[in-house]
Structures are given as structure tokens and as C-alpha cells.
Design a protein around this motif. Structure first.
Motif, PDB file in Angstrom:
ATOM      1  N   ALA A 597       0.852  -1.196   0.000  1.00 16.52           N
ATOM      2  CA  ALA A 597       0.000   0.000   0.000  1.00 16.52           C
ATOM      3  C   ALA A 597       0.883   1.239   0.000  1.00 16.52           C
ATOM      4  O   ALA A 597       1.930   1.262   0.652  1.00 16.52           O
ATOM      5  N   VAL A 598       0.447   2.304  -0.718  1.00 15.25           N
ATOM      6  CA  VAL A 598       1.151   3.590  -0.778  1.00 15.25           C
ATOM      7  C   VAL A 598       0.181   4.673  -0.345  1.00 15.25           C
ATOM      8  O   VAL A 598      -0.920   4.812  -0.909  1.00 15.25           O
ATOM      9  N   TYR A 599       0.579   5.425   0.690  1.00 13.31           N
ATOM     10  CA  TYR A 599      -0.270   6.515   1.202  1.00 13.31           C
ATOM     11  C   TYR A 599       0.401   7.849   0.930  1.00 13.31           C
ATOM     12  O   TYR A 599       1.599   8.035   1.187  1.00 13.31           O
ATOM     13  N   ASP A 600      -0.400   8.812   0.410  1.00 12.06           N
ATOM     14  CA  ASP A 600       0.069  10.160   0.092  1.00 12.06           C
ATOM     15  C   ASP A 600      -0.541  11.120   1.105  1.00 12.06           C
ATOM     16  O   ASP A 600      -1.763  11.332   1.118  1.00 12.06           O
ATOM     17  N   PRO A 601       0.270  11.747   1.972  1.00 15.38           N
ATOM     18  CA  PRO A 601      -0.299  12.633   2.997  1.00 15.38           C
ATOM     19  C   PRO A 601      -0.779  13.979   2.432  1.00 15.38           C
ATOM     20  O   PRO A 601      -1.449  14.739   3.155  1.00 15.38           O
ATOM     21  N   GLN A 719      -2.018  14.287   7.518  1.00 16.49           N
ATOM     22  CA  GLN A 719      -2.094  15.126   6.313  1.00 16.49           C
ATOM     23  C   GLN A 719      -1.179  16.323   6.505  1.00 16.49           C
ATOM     24  O   GLN A 719      -1.159  16.946   7.565  1.00 16.49           O
ATOM     25  N   LEU A 720      -0.432  16.635   5.457  1.00 19.25           N
ATOM     26  CA  LEU A 720       0.433  17.801   5.523  1.00 19.25           C
ATOM     27  C   LEU A 720      -0.406  19.076   5.539  1.00 19.25           C
ATOM     28  O   LEU A 720      -1.415  19.203   4.822  1.00 19.25           O
ATOM     29  N   ASP A 721       0.050  20.017   6.351  1.00 22.84           N
ATOM     30  CA  ASP A 721      -0.657  21.297   6.433  1.00 22.84           C
ATOM     31  C   ASP A 721      -0.540  22.037   5.105  1.00 22.84           C
ATOM     32  O   ASP A 721       0.450  21.904   4.384  1.00 22.84           O
ATOM     33  N   GLU A 722      -1.565  22.816   4.786  1.00 24.67           N
ATOM     34  CA  GLU A 722      -1.555  23.551   3.515  1.00 24.67           C
ATOM     35  C   GLU A 722      -0.388  24.514   3.417  1.00 24.67           C
ATOM     36  O   GLU A 722       0.105  24.796   2.318  1.00 24.67           O
TER      37      GLU A 722
END
Length: 849
Positions: A597-601, A719-722
Motif C-alpha cells: 500500500a502507498v499513502y500520500d499525505p 495530512q500535511l498542512d496547507e
């Protein structure tokens, strides 16, 4: 005639007894003047026919040539036909003492051998008075065969009384001894006169019958025989004979009632035979069988040593101690050969029923009881002790009541077994004979050697298994992640449990792989089989997955490449260069499973694919647990079907659980039950991922060991901050290069990373220029401020740039080389819309602090 009928018809008078033998009265001239009925029965003449005739008319001397009529010495049977057969046969041998063998003529004409004896009558004088017809002598005759048979019976009785090894004794109805033979006298150790009239329970006080189903006392057994008349055969009696007061013996006894000719009961006869040696041989054989059944049940050195001590106490010894070399216990290695002092021994097995006996083999330095030295105290024996001599010679040593036997395998000594016997306890001054003797005889020494040899083989097997398992575990630990570095995309926790000692090391594995663009790859896999080969195969697959993942392959493409690698032709597989390919590699890799599995934050999207593996568990922030319906590809190496990916969006704080079947499958429940239990555990709030891992393992693997190893990988998404991501879409035009530099330097200034502006401008300028020249629009420029500075340029082209060294006269080709010198890493990532060239730069030291 049967033995029973012969006994009923037995006449205990001798064949020459005048009351039963043929009797002839002779006068002084050997003329018959008297003829008994027995003589008529023997020769066929009536008294009238015989009277007045000379004795020579009936009896003649033996022929001079020694020939005799056939069967002339056989006992006559009433009503039997006359003997037939050859006309003559050899002589009958010497006559009995005081008797004469003569040839008799029967009235019907046949001849027979008889034995005669003459007895003068009182008052007959010297045989004078030749013609007066007065009785002078009595001749007694019987057939030679009947006398021979009588003599054989007498010899039998004499042998039973004096030579038979079977003890015979006669007791009257009061159970007092009235007669015994010589064997019984030897058993008692006294002459018959000294114990005549004693009762049986006085001779064998404390003895008892041990045969189930019969009374235990002599009185009860003998009374039963006298009362019922039923003989009892082969009863086992255990006791101490007066002739050997220190040793317990076992006899096989038989009893039968004695009656006179009128049926009057006058006693009971006892037949006894000492079977102590046979019993000891049977006990030794039974001990060997028990040793084979109970020793070596598991492949563990310590357990096997404990089994040796337990199985031999108290049947063989009062105390047993097992000392094994430290290197054998701890690492499964053979101890070094050398002096006894070089042997570092640990006490790993000990069992005793008599504390006094254990002291006889106490070592010089036994170690502190309960000391935490590997749970097994070290031992050292003083010079000259039996153990020291055994280590020095490599052979067994018998010293009084201590027997030391080395555990030998090939040319190495793995340790020692010390057998100790103690003096038997005494009651009222008399020793009790329970358990083994106080010393070891030759048969017991040989038995101890055989026991140690069998135990040494079991310990050596356990040692080899321990060594292989230790090597497999060491290899597996080296191949599995030791430390997972912190990830911006996910929080990580994991647990790995090796399989039990029976099945050996398995091939379950997991990995966490940092990918470009702050993404992370999560992978678990399972290799078929156990042991060193499985661990090595797992290492090859993990290395291959990590290599393919660094190429930024999509999950389905990565599994396809891995499947091709596993299913490569036989001649390309690992194996001896001068031999056939390895069959073990084929057996272990074919059928292996994998989940990637590959997750993109940044996008919060997760792409996953599986090859025969269980799907992951997804726990949403509200506690809902689901198992995505991820397309199930075939296990690796089987081929034939493509792998499919699934993409899902995960809210921040979602939990991904990747695991192997060892966690959810067991002998007492199926996989569905295990998945339900896992879902209940994962859905329960926990303080941390580590606590959740522990809960899951405790609930599904309560004993912390299973027949299959277990891997569990938990990842909580972030999740990375905007503010950490800047992204622009640009046209594929020449002026875009300058615009891209301005945007990049402006964002770096906002992030306070002016020190990276020069290098970043060069990187952006080169990558955007290449995209405009060789790719297609629109272009996308993205900067990510994470643990490093990431710069990505995406276009719609599918051609990948290659780093090369330009010659001095080349006009181009130096840009990518310069980029590679300015950044830590760079690479290409393909997407369905094109490709992305990415780079990573380290922050300045101040920013890192």
C-alpha cells in the motif's frame, strides 16, 4: 497313559516287593514247591503246572553271545499283544546291585528278561536235604523294564530332593513345614533340622504376593489351596530371604494340595523359583522403553536434560544430575575439546527422592541457588572427583554408589549424567529393600551407558535445532526493520512474533518504505514454510520489494514485477553453478503472499494491491472497522492473472492495519473469527498505537506463540498542512522558466529558506526547461516543506531523463548532472497523466536545529 491316570494308578511298592512281585518257593534242589499268583501273571504257568518242576524250566541264564529277545525289558501291559520286532537286540547292561538278570520263558513260548533275587528261609539250613521237598529259599522276580522304570522314578525324586534348582517344601494342614529339598535349604541358609516345624510366614516375615487378583499373604494362599483343592500357579512373591537379608528377591511360586491314597488331605506343596534376575532384566528393558518414549519429546536441550533426570528416578537411582556445556545450552554449539577445566558446565536437570543421596554428587562450586545466571547455575568439580575423571577420560566412572556417564556425541562430550544411589532406610535395625540396590552392578553400568547414549543423541538433535533456530532468528531479525524512522505521512507501530519451537522460524515480514513526495509504502508478506530457507527467501523478497518501491512503481506494477521475479525460469534461479537449480527456492517462493500500500499525505489517498494476501483493516476516526474489498491477486509465482489496485481516500486519523494470517488464524478458530476479533480490538480506543498492538497480540495470540509466525503493522494517517505545500500549474512555454524561478524563490522567502534559493533556482530552471523542451503541457511545479525541501516538476511526457557525463566539446547534457550535485536525491515518478521529476534538498543546519 496320561500323567494324571499314571498318578492315580501308581503303586508305591517296589517292583521286587514280595507283596507284588512274582514269588517262587524253592527247595534245596531248586525245585519249585511254591508258586504265587504274581508268578502266574508273569510267566503264564499255574501253581499246579509249576509245582515239582526245576527252576531251570522257567528261568535260564543269559545267552553267552549277549543277544536278547526284542523288547524283553519292557514292562508288561495287561491285555497287550506279545512283543514283535527284530528277533534280538543288545544286552540290558549290568544288573542292579544284589540282583541277577535272567531269561524267562513264558508259557506261550515268548521270552522276556526278568530281575531276580534269592532270599533264604529261616531254619532251612545250608540247603541240604535234597529230596525232602522242604522249602529252602524264596526267589522274587519282576520284569527288567518295570524295575528300570521304578529306578528312574527314584532318580527323579532324588534329583528333586537334592539337585533341582526349584525350591520344594511341604507344609501340613497347620502350615508348618514338614519337609524341603536342598534348594529350599540353600534359600533359607540353614539345614532342614533348624527350621523344621516353622510356619511359612515366620520364614518370610514381611514378604507378600504381588500378583494382582490373589491374596497377598502366604497363609491366605495356602489355606485357599487346602480348602478348595485348586492349584495356584506362577504367583509372584516379593520378600527378603534369610540367606540374603539385605536384598529383596522375587519368586515364582506354585501351590497344590497333597492327599494320601484314601483322599485324606495332609498338607500343601510349594514350588518356588527365584526370578529376581529375570525381573531386573525386564525392569531394565522397561526403563529403556520408557526412556525412548519420554526423552526427546521436544527439541530443547534443557527440557531433554530434565526428562533424563525425571525418567530415571527412582527406578534406577535415588538422585540424578545432568550437567551440560554452557555453549550447548545457550547457542547449540559443540563444546571445545580440551582439559576438564576448560569445560564450562551448567546444571540444567536435577531430580532426587532422597536429599541425602544428592549430597554425594555435590559439586565444588554449585552456584548460588536462585541466582539469575541464565536460570542454570554453573558447576565445577574438584580434581580427582568422579566427574573430573570422567571429563578427563571421556568414559564412565563408577565410584562406590556414584556412577558418572558422559554424554558423548562423536568425538565430543556434551556434558555429564551423575547417577547416585543411597543406602536403604532401616526399620528396627533391618534394612528395607525398596528401590534399586545401593551400588551398580555390571548390567546396570551397561544400562546407564545405553541411557546416556540415547539421551546424548536427543540432546544433540536439540542442540542442532537450537543452533539452526538461533541462526534463522538472527537472520530474520537482521532482515526485518530494526528501527522505523519517523514519517510525516503516518505514525507507525508494529509487532513481530516468531513461531513456536516445533515449527521453527517462519517467513512473515513487513516493511515501511519512505517514498518521494512525502509518501510512504507499507508492505507485509508471508513466505511458505519455516526454517533458515524461509528466512533467507523472506529477505530476498523484502529486498526486491524495497528496490522496486524506490523506483516509484504503482502497487499493481510492483507486484507484477515481483511475480515475474519469483516465476523466473529454473535455470535463472539461485542454485549451485555446477548442479541443478535449488528446489527449496522454488518451493518457498512459489505461493508467497504480499500486500503493498502507498499513502500520500498531501492528497490523503491510499493505493493498494495484494498477491494472495489478506486485505488490510481500515479503522475510521469514528471507530468503524472495515476490510476493503481489495481485488485478490494470485500468490506470487503462479502467474496467469493480473494484479489490480484499489484507491481509497482516508480521513486524517484513520488507521491502517496490515497483518499476516498467523495473527487471525489458529487451530481452534478460522480466519473469519480471527478477523472479527481483530476488528473488535482495533475499534476500541487506545492511548497509543503501541498499546493497540499489544492489545491485538494479547487477544489473538494469548500464549505469545503459535504454529505460524505473526506480523502486525499499524499506521495512523496524517495530512500535511496547507502551509507546507505550494503548487502551481504553468503552460509549456519558454517564458515559464523565469516565472517558475520567481514563484519558487518567493515561496522559499516566505518559509525562511533563503539559503536554499540559489540551488533551488538552478534545479527549477533545469527541470522546467527540460519539461518545456521534451515534455508537454500543462506543467505543474510543487514545493513541499517537510523534513527536507522537495521540488517536483510534472509534465505529460513519458520519457525519463538520464544522468550522463558530457564530453568537453558537448554543447549540452550538463544540466541534470549539475542538479544531481546540488540535491541529496532525485528521481522520476510515473503517473497515468505523465511523469514527475523530483528532488530533495537538506535544510541548512540552523533550520534543522
Amino acid at each position: 497313559m496320561s500323567a494324571t491316570r499314571a498318578a492315580d494308578a501308581a503303586d508305591f511298592r517296589g517292583p521286587l516287593d514280595i507283596s507284588r512281585a512274582a514269588t517262587v518257593v524253592l527247595d534245596g534242589r531248586d525245585t519249585v514247591v511254591g508258586w504265587s499268583p504274581a508268578a502266574t501273571a508273569l510267566l503264564g504257568y499255574s501253581p499246579r503246572e509249576a509245582a515239582g518242576r526245576p527252576l531251570s524250566a522257567f528261568l535260564a541264564p543269559l545267552p553267552a553271545d549277549g543277544t536278547l529277545p526284542a523288547a524283553s525289558d519292557r514292562p508288561a501291559t495287561p491285555g497287550a499283544p506279545a512283543p514283535s520286532g527284530p528277533p534280538a537286540r543288545p544286552g540290558p547292561g549290568p544288573p542292579p546291585t544284589g540282583h541277577e538278570i535272567r531269561l524267562a520263558r513264558h508259557r506261550d513260548g515268548h521270552e522276556l528278561l526278568v530281575v531276580t533275587t534269592l532270599c533264604p528261609l529261616a531254619g532251612a539250613g545250608d540247603g541240604g536235604g535234597a529230596g525232602d521237598g522242604a522249602p529252602g529259599r524264596v526267589l522274587v522276580a519282576t520284569e527288567l523294564g518295570e524295575l528300570r522304570q521304578w529306578e528312574s522314578r527314584l532318580a527323579l525324586l532324588q534329583g528333586l530332593a537334592t539337585q533341582s534348582p526349584v525350591g520344594l517344601a511341604i507344609y501340613d494342614t497347620d502350615l508348618r513345614l514338614t519337609w524341603s529339598n536342598t534348594a529350599y535349604e540353600r534359600e533359607i541358609g540353614k539345614s532342614l533340622a533348624e527350621y523344621l516345624g516353622m510356619r511359612a510366614d515366620e520364614l518370610y516375615s514381611g514378604g507378600r504376593f504381588v500378583t494382582p487378583g490373589y491374596p497377598s499373604t502366604l497363609d491366605a494362599v495356602m489355606h485357599h489351596v487346602i480348602d478348595t483343592g485348586e492349584p495356584i500357579l506362577d504367583l509372584h512373591f516379593q520378600g527378603i530371604p534369610p540367606s540374603d537379608p539385605g536384598t529383596e528377591h522375587l519368586w515364582s511360586c506354585s501351590y497344590y494340595r497333597l492327599e494320601d491314597a484314601h483322599g485324606h488331605v495332609f498338607g500343601v506343596c510349594e514350588d518356588s523359583f527365584d526370578i529376581s534376575d529375570r525381573q531386573r532384566a525386564q525392569q531394565r528393558l522397561a526403563l529403556l522403553v520408557e526412556v525412548g518414549r519420554r526423552i526427546g519429546t521436544v527439541l530443547d536441550v534443557v527440557t531433554t536434560a530434565e526428562e533424563i533426570a525425571e525418567v530415571t528416578v527412582p527406578e534406577f537411582a535415588a538422585a540424578v544430575r545432568v550437567d551440560i556445556a554452557r555453549v550447548t545450552v545457550m547457542s547449540g554449539e559443540l563444546p571445545a575439546t580440551g582439559s576438564p577445566a576448560a569445560m564450562d558446565l551448567l546444571r540444567v536437570g536435577e531430580h532426587s527422592v532422597d536429599p541425602a543421596a544428592a549430597d554425594a554428587a555435590e559439586p565444588l562450586h554449585p552456584g548460588a541457588p536462585g541466582s539469575p545466571v541464565d536460570r542454570y547455575p554453573p558447576v565445577a568439580y574438584p580434581p580427582g572427583s568422579p566427574q573430573d575423571r570422567s571429563l578427563a577420560s571421556g568414559g564412565l566412572v563408577l565410584d562406590d554408589n556414584v556412577l558418572v556417564v558422559p554424554l558423548r556425541v562423536g568425538g565430543s562430550v556434551l556434558g555429564l549424567v551423575t547417577f547416585v544411589r543411597s543406602p536403604r532406610p532401616r526399620v528396627s535395625g533391618r534394612p528395607l529393600a525398596h528401590g534399586p540396590a545401593t551400588t551398580f552392578d555390571n548390567g546396570e553400568v551397561a544400562l546407564a551407558d545405553e541411557l546416556a547414549a540415547r539421551a546424548a543423541v536427543c540432546i544433540d538433535n536439540a542442540r542442532r535445532f537450537t543452533r539452526e533456530r538461533s541462526a534463522s532468528l538472527a537472520l530474520q531479525r537482521q532482515l526485518l526493520p530494526h528501527h522505523v524512522p519517523p514519517q510525516s505521512a503516518v505514525d507507525i507501530a508494529y509487532r513481530y512474533l516468531p513461531s513456536d519451537d516445533v515449527t521453527g522460524v517462519g517467513g512473515d515480514w513487513f516493511d515501511v518504505i519512505p517514498l518521494s513526495g512525502t509518501r510512504v509504502g507499507l508492505v507485509v508478506g508471508d513466505v511458505v514454510g519455516h526454517g533458515l530457507q524461509a528466512a533467507a527467501t523472506m529477505g530476498r523478497l523484502r529486498t526486491s520489494v524495497r528496490a522496486f518501491a524506490q523506483l516509484d512503481m504503482a502497487p499493481d506494477e510492483l507486484l507484477t514485477r515481483l511475480d515475474d521475479l519469483v516465476g523466473q525460469p529454473l535455470e535463472e534461479r539461485p542454485g549451485p553453478r555446477d548442479g541443478p537449480p535449488s528446489d527449496a527456492y522454488d518451493e518457498l517462493t512459489t505461493g508467497a503472499t504480499c500486500l503493498y500500500a502507498v499513502y500520500d499525505p498531501v492528497s490523503r489517498r491510499c493505493v493498494m494491491a495484494r498477491a494472495g494476501h489478506l486485505p488490510p483493516a481500515v479503522v475510521h476516526p469514528d471507530g468503524q472497522v472495515t476490510f476493503p474489498d481489495l481485488p485478490a491477486g494470485p500468490p506470487l509465482g503462479l502467474g496467469g492473472l493480473p494484479f489490480e489496485s484499489m484507491e481509497i481516500e482516508l480521513p486524517v486519523g484513520s488507521l491502517l492495519a496490515l497483518f499476516t494470517d498467523g495473527l487471525v488464524e489458529a487451530r481452534d478458530h478460522d480466519i473469519d473469527q480471527g478477523l472479527d476479533a481483530l476488528g473488535r480490538v482495533l475499534g476500541t480506543p487506545a492511548a497509543s498505537l503501541d498499546e493497540l498492538c499489544d492489545r491485538a497480540v494479547s487477544a489473538l495470540v494469548p500464549d505469545a506463540t503459535t504454529a505460524d509466525d505473526t506480523a502486525l503493522l499499524l499506521a495512523r494517517t496524517r495530512q500535511l498542512d496547507e502551509s507546507q505545500v505550494a503548487e502551481w500549474e504553468l503552460p509549456a512555454e519558454a517564458v515559464t522558466v523565469g516565472r517558475a524561478r520567481e514563484l519558487a524563490t518567493g515561496r522559499l522567502a516566505a518559509w525562511g529558506l533563503e539559503e536554499l534559493s540559489f540551488a533551488t533556482e538552478l534545479v527549477v530552471s533545469e527541470l522546467v526547461t527540460n519539461a518545456v523542451r521534451y515534455g508537454g503541457g500543462p506543467l505543474r511545479l510543487r514545493l513541499i516543506r517537510d523534513r527536507t525541501l522537495l521540488c517536483e516538476v510534472a509534465d505529460t511526457g513519458h520519457t525519463s531523463p538520464h544522468l550522463r557525463h558530457s564530453a568537453e566539446d558537448d554543447e549540452g547534457g550538463r544540466g541534470l548532472f549539475i542538479v544531481a550535485q546540488l540535491v541529496q536525491r532525485w528521481g522520476t515518478r510515473y503517473t497515468p497523466a505523465g511523469k514527475t521529476i523530483w528532488t530533495e534538498q537538506a535544510f541548512p543546519p540552523a533550520e534543522f536545529d
